[in-house]
Design an enzyme around this catalytic site. Sequence first.
Site, PDB file in Angstrom:
ATOM      1  N   LYS A  55       0.848  -1.202   0.000  1.00 56.35           N
ATOM      2  CA  LYS A  55       0.000   0.000   0.000  1.00 56.35           C
ATOM      3  C   LYS A  55       0.880   1.247   0.000  1.00 56.35           C
ATOM      4  CE  LYS A  55      -3.905  -2.246   2.174  1.00 56.35           C
ATOM      5  NZ  LYS A  55      -4.513  -2.721   3.421  1.00 56.35           N
ATOM      6  N   GLN A  99      -4.927  -1.351   9.584  1.00 60.91           N
ATOM      7  CA  GLN A  99      -4.807  -2.700   9.002  1.00 60.91           C
ATOM      8  C   GLN A  99      -5.413  -3.740   9.958  1.00 60.91           C
ATOM      9  OE1 GLN A  99      -3.456  -3.458   5.842  1.00 60.91           O
ATOM     10  NE2 GLN A  99      -4.326  -5.462   6.299  1.00 60.91           N
ATOM     11  N   ASP A 122     -11.266   2.967   3.728  1.00 62.30           N
ATOM     12  CA  ASP A 122     -11.518   1.524   3.658  1.00 62.30           C
ATOM     13  C   ASP A 122     -13.023   1.232   3.582  1.00 62.30           C
ATOM     14  OD1 ASP A 122      -9.783  -0.564   3.412  1.00 62.30           O
ATOM     15  OD2 ASP A 122      -9.314  -0.750   5.554  1.00 62.30           O
TER      16      ASP A 122
END
Length: 299
Positions: A55, A99, A122
């Site tokens: 990422k 995460q 997200d």
Amino acid sequence: MSNADIIDGKAFAEGLRGRVAELAASFEQAAGRKAGLAVVLVGEDPASEIYVRNKGKQTIACGMESMEHRLPADTPETDLLALVEQLNSDPAVDGILVQLPLPDHMDEQKVIATINPDKDVDGFHVISAGRLAVGQKGFVACTPLGCLMLLKDRLGDLSGLDAVVIGRSNIVGKPMAQLLLRENCTVTIAHSRTKDLPEVVRRADIVVAAVGRAEMVKGDWVKPGATVIDVGMNRLPPTEDKPKGKLVGDVDFAEVSQVAGAVTPVPGGVGPMTIAVLLRNTIVAAHRNAGLELAEDAI
Ligand code: NAP
């Protein structure tokens, strides 16, 4: 030999990253700063390490700033919540990604709920899920949005098509179904209690498999000509030539590619889309947070 067209998610993702990079350059000129994505990693899970590294690399390659925050596995939850609050109020941060999975002593829902929904790139916040459900502007989870992009690229207008989504998780199945409904599909959501799943799947013009069961969807489950999107990522048991185990989807690719009109491969289908859509969401967030116009169809 397969009859189906193979949907090239890798190539599509590359094109999407190219469009993000153009927007990131014009954003930097207009805003006088780079768009910024903050990624928080707690602990040392090797798979998460790889995701976070990828990422970061791709964020920088698109001309945006990547801010990585690594915390030890035994970090108290209050410290993580304080970091998220700090990122919420940092004007250089447009998107925040924590995460998952988090260590057991942390409440993932509580942590996600602390992210400012306007930075929730997200799309996991309940407000993001609610905005999607009621048709308001917000952020949509990256994997299902990537699947929708592949479907629209392949099929154009999806109105009136029968779609079956197998799986009802909050991060893939449910938002996928909402997106297809928004596109005027007739949507069926199947799950582990669904009766006669093969018969349900056979009705569909569009099948999205997000189950986590290797090669479950067979060729004779699929209507000839249907478009099949395989979200699954499963490892088969190790063999001599594949010591890590072959990576396969939820779809029996050899069988389904004989029947479907188009199918995504694993790897190289949905997988590469997820990070590309994360970058897309970040540049959209940057424009919104800076009060800059971005046309609805810009990306
Ligand atoms: P999940 O949270 O475990 O959800 C799986 C869903 O499948 C559940 O709704 C479950 O039904 C359903 N299911 C399980 N067994 C079934 C069966 N025999 N028949 C019908 N439905 C069944 O998984 P997820 O997070 O959505 O992920 C699904 C797959 O996508 C996994 O392989 C994951 O690795 C992959 N994935 C890939 C990406 C990517 O970037 N490509 C991103 C995310 C996930 P119930 O609700 O009834 O239990």
